[in-house]
Design an enzyme around this catalytic site. Structure first.
Site, mmCIF file in Angstrom:
data_model
loop_
_atom_site.group_PDB
_atom_site.id
_atom_site.type_symbol
_atom_site.label_atom_id
_atom_site.label_comp_id
_atom_site.label_asym_id
_atom_site.label_seq_id
_atom_site.Cartn_x
_atom_site.Cartn_y
_atom_site.Cartn_z
ATOM 1 N N CYS A 1 90.578 -3.625 34.813
ATOM 2 C CA CYS A 1 91.016 -3.354 36.186
ATOM 3 C C CYS A 1 91.288 -1.858 36.331
ATOM 4 O O CYS A 1 91.853 -1.237 35.439
ATOM 5 C CB CYS A 1 92.292 -4.125 36.526
ATOM 6 S SG CYS A 1 92.011 -5.811 37.021
ATOM 7 N N MET B 1 92.804 -8.726 42.506
ATOM 8 C CA MET B 1 93.573 -8.959 41.284
ATOM 9 C C MET B 1 95.035 -8.568 41.466
ATOM 10 O O MET B 1 95.935 -9.205 40.901
ATOM 11 C CB MET B 1 92.957 -8.212 40.097
ATOM 12 C CG MET B 1 91.581 -8.724 39.695
ATOM 13 S SD MET B 1 91.484 -10.523 39.481
ATOM 14 C CE MET B 1 92.694 -10.787 38.202
ATOM 15 N N GLU B 2 95.297 -7.542 42.263
ATOM 16 C CA GLU B 2 96.676 -7.116 42.519
ATOM 17 C C GLU B 2 97.429 -8.194 43.313
ATOM 18 O O GLU B 2 98.584 -8.506 43.004
ATOM 19 C CB GLU B 2 96.677 -5.769 43.244
ATOM 20 C CG GLU B 2 96.295 -4.602 42.341
ATOM 21 C CD GLU B 2 94.832 -4.549 41.920
ATOM 22 O OE1 GLU B 2 94.537 -3.838 40.947
ATOM 23 O OE2 GLU B 2 93.980 -5.215 42.543
ATOM 24 N N ASP C 1 111.399 -18.751 35.793
ATOM 25 C CA ASP C 1 112.322 -18.199 34.804
ATOM 26 C C ASP C 1 113.769 -18.266 35.271
ATOM 27 O O ASP C 1 114.662 -18.616 34.501
ATOM 28 C CB ASP C 1 111.945 -16.751 34.484
ATOM 29 C CG ASP C 1 112.902 -16.123 33.492
ATOM 30 O OD1 ASP C 1 113.070 -16.688 32.383
ATOM 31 O OD2 ASP C 1 113.505 -15.084 33.811
#
Length: 161
Positions: A79, A116-117, A131
């Site tokens: 990337c 992709m970002e 999380d």
């Protein structure tokens, strides 16, 4: 993405290489990605009420997604490092799921896309939600991470069905 019948990141020998985008025109490019985190009703209520032990789940996850989009080139091989002009992450409560729907927008004026970002922003946002709430609900499910829309560049616009 394939150009004709050839993947753009593979050379004639099949070796992976970064695509040379230097001859491409600078255009405004945007991408929107989405995904969701399904959880127990009690977990969603805890997040909405702001009573998670680790703090503000939605605010922290939004910030994590924005930061992740800016670091995509450090995470995904080949990337390009991009000068993003905008990254926005929206997290909405989905009572029917029950859970949270995540959408991320990435934008720039440049020579390569920002899919992709946007996808990285959604993925890390969902992982951060998991999380921060896993102590009370390890059965949460992250799903549906996908590109919803993109504009700009040689391939033009795309809108998922």
């Amino acid at each position: 993405m394939a150009t004709g019948d050839r993947l753009t990141h593979l050379d004639e020998t099949g070796s992976a290489n970064m695509v040379d985008v230097s001859s491409k025109d600078v255009t405004t490019r945007t991408a929107i990605a989405g995904g969701s985190v399904q959880m127990a009703r009690e977990t969603l209520d805890m997040i909405i009420s702001g009573n998670a032990k680790k703090g503000d789940v939605i605010g922290t996850a939004r910030l994590a997604g924005i930061m992740a989009a800016k670091k995509t080139h450090d995470l995904i091989p080949l990337c390009h490092p991009l000068a993003l002009s905008k990254v926005a992450v929206d997290i909405e409560v989905d009572e029917e799921l029950p859970g949270l729907q995540v959408r991320a927008l990435a934008k720039l004026a440049g020579q390569t896309g920002v899919e992709m970002e946007a996808l990285t922003a959604v993925s890390v946002t969902c992982l951060t939600i998991y999380d921060m709430a896993k102590a009370v609900d390890r059965s949460m499910t992250i799903s549906g991470v996908r590109l919803l829309e993109k504009t700009g560049g040689q391939s033009g616009s795309y809108i998922a069905e």
